[in-house]
Design a protein around this motif. Sequence first.
Motif, PDB file in Angstrom:
ATOM      1  N   SER A  51     102.031  51.818 -37.358  1.00 61.41           N
ATOM      2  CA  SER A  51     103.480  51.323 -37.755  1.00 61.41           C
ATOM      3  C   SER A  51     103.923  52.158 -39.141  1.00 61.41           C
ATOM      4  O   SER A  51     104.678  51.455 -39.884  1.00 61.41           O
ATOM      5  N   ASP A  53     103.968  56.302 -40.830  1.00 55.29           N
ATOM      6  CA  ASP A  53     103.654  57.775 -40.626  1.00 55.29           C
ATOM      7  C   ASP A  53     102.006  58.037 -41.232  1.00 55.29           C
ATOM      8  O   ASP A  53     101.509  57.332 -42.389  1.00 55.29           O
ATOM      9  N   VAL A  69     106.139  58.753 -30.719  1.00 55.48           N
ATOM     10  CA  VAL A  69     106.713  57.389 -31.138  1.00 55.48           C
ATOM     11  C   VAL A  69     107.012  56.661 -29.651  1.00 55.48           C
ATOM     12  O   VAL A  69     107.487  57.271 -28.640  1.00 55.48           O
ATOM     13  N   TYR A 126     110.547  51.660 -32.161  1.00 50.81           N
ATOM     14  CA  TYR A 126     111.035  51.317 -33.385  1.00 50.81           C
ATOM     15  C   TYR A 126     110.958  49.818 -33.848  1.00 50.81           C
ATOM     16  O   TYR A 126     110.960  48.956 -32.923  1.00 50.81           O
ATOM     17  N   THR A 166     118.729  48.874 -36.312  1.00 51.49           N
ATOM     18  CA  THR A 166     117.548  49.741 -36.585  1.00 51.49           C
ATOM     19  C   THR A 166     117.679  51.018 -35.837  1.00 51.49           C
ATOM     20  O   THR A 166     117.218  51.916 -36.523  1.00 51.49           O
ATOM     21  N   ARG A 195     119.578  53.207 -38.195  1.00 53.39           N
ATOM     22  CA  ARG A 195     119.143  53.325 -39.386  1.00 53.39           C
ATOM     23  C   ARG A 195     120.051  52.689 -40.431  1.00 53.39           C
ATOM     24  O   ARG A 195     119.775  53.151 -41.727  1.00 53.39           O
ATOM     25  N   ARG A 233     111.384  51.763 -39.212  1.00 54.76           N
ATOM     26  CA  ARG A 233     110.272  52.490 -39.181  1.00 54.76           C
ATOM     27  C   ARG A 233     110.233  52.868 -37.548  1.00 54.76           C
ATOM     28  O   ARG A 233     110.496  52.053 -36.638  1.00 54.76           O
ATOM     29  N   SER A 234     109.209  53.897 -37.287  1.00 55.93           N
ATOM     30  CA  SER A 234     108.728  54.204 -35.999  1.00 55.93           C
ATOM     31  C   SER A 234     107.475  53.742 -35.714  1.00 55.93           C
ATOM     32  O   SER A 234     106.658  53.573 -36.639  1.00 55.93           O
ATOM     33  N   LEU A 242     104.199  54.173 -33.951  1.00 53.10           N
ATOM     34  CA  LEU A 242     103.226  55.368 -33.245  1.00 53.10           C
ATOM     35  C   LEU A 242     102.165  54.902 -32.597  1.00 53.10           C
ATOM     36  O   LEU A 242     101.279  54.305 -32.795  1.00 53.10           O
ATOM     37  N   ARG A 256     105.867  55.353 -22.332  1.00 48.82           N
ATOM     38  CA  ARG A 256     107.006  55.956 -22.684  1.00 48.82           C
ATOM     39  C   ARG A 256     108.191  56.206 -21.423  1.00 48.82           C
ATOM     40  O   ARG A 256     109.360  56.711 -21.745  1.00 48.82           O
ATOM     41  N   ILE A 283     112.349  53.459 -27.270  1.00 49.61           N
ATOM     42  CA  ILE A 283     113.137  54.907 -27.669  1.00 49.61           C
ATOM     43  C   ILE A 283     114.181  55.072 -26.793  1.00 49.61           C
ATOM     44  O   ILE A 283     114.201  54.555 -25.469  1.00 49.61           O
TER      45      ILE A 283
END
Length: 317
Positions: free
Chosen positions: A102, A104, A125, A128, A259, A262, A268-269, A271, A290, A306
Motif C-alpha cells: 500500500s 511505493d 496498480v 486506489y 480519491t 486526488r 495512494r495506489s 500495488l 485487473r 482502476i
Amino acid sequence: MREPGGMCIGGLNRVGRHGLALGLSAALLVGSGCGPASSGPGAGPATVIQNRGSDTMVNLAQSWAEAYRKVRPEVSVEVAGGGSGVGIAALMRGAVDIANSSRDLKPKELEEARAVTGKEVRVFVVGYDALAVYVHPSNPLQEITLEQLEEIYAVGGRISRWSDLGVQMSHPRYDRIIRVSRQSSSGTYEFFRERALRNRDFKLGSNDMNGSKEVVELVASTPGAIGYSGMGYATGRVKILRVALRAGEPAYAPTLENTVTRRYPIARSLLMCVLGEPAGAIKAYLDWIRSDAGQRLVEENGFVPIPPTERTSANEP
C-alpha cells in the motif's frame, strides 16, 4: 526441489503444488509433493500462489482469492498480511509469488531485489485507497489539516490536546489526544509518515496497532483518540474527518471521487509486485484482478477501482 516455504521450484515464478499457508487461506490444502494434481475426491488444487503483504489489502486480497477459486478451481491463492515491508521482503527471499503493497517501493528495495535475485520488480496498480483520519463519534471536530496532523504525530509536534485545536470535548479527561498509529513495517505507516509528517519521525508513546481494522476499533472505543487507516475499514462506530492540504484551503472527505481526482490529500495506489515478467498462473491471476470481475471486488471492499481504460480482459466469474 522444494523451497523452505513449501513451494516447488520449477516453472516460472515458483508456483508450487502444495504451498505452506502463511496466514489467511483461500482453501485448506491436503497432500504433499510437487507435480500435477491428483484426481479423485478430496484432491487438492494443482497450483498454489503465495500472496503476502499489506494489511490494508488483506481483506481485499482474500476476497480476490475466494472469488478466483470459483473461476479456476485448480488454483488456490494463499493470502497473508504482516505489512507491505514484510511482503516485499518475502518476495525477495523467494518465499512468496506476489507481494501486496500500500506504498511505493523504495529505491533501495528495488536495488536489493535486483542484486539478490537478478530480476526487476514488476509493479501492478490494482486499485486506489484514501488514508482516512478517524476520531470518536463524540468528538465535535469535523476537519483537520495536514499541518495539524504533523503537529499531532511528529516528534516535536506542538499539539497534544484537543483544546490546542479549539475543540471542547464532552469531559476534561478526554482532552488529551490519544494517538493511534501502525507498526513500522506497515505501508500505511510509511505512507502517512511521508505524506502527513513530511518524513519526520513519529512521537514516542502512540498506540501502534498490527492491523488496519485494529486502528479503527481502538478509536471507536476511545473518546480522545485519533487514528489513520484505509477508507475501506470505516464503520458506523467512528467519524471520518475531512482533510485539507493546508489552513484556508478546502477540506475533502475520502470519497471515491475525491480519491480518483486526488483532491483528497492522503490518497495512494494499491500495488501487487512480482519478480520479473509474470507468466502462467501468476499472469492469469493478475490479469483477472485487473479485469472488470476483479475490480468489482475492489469497489465492494470500499476501495477505488482502476479506470476501465486500464483494465484487462479476463473471464468473468
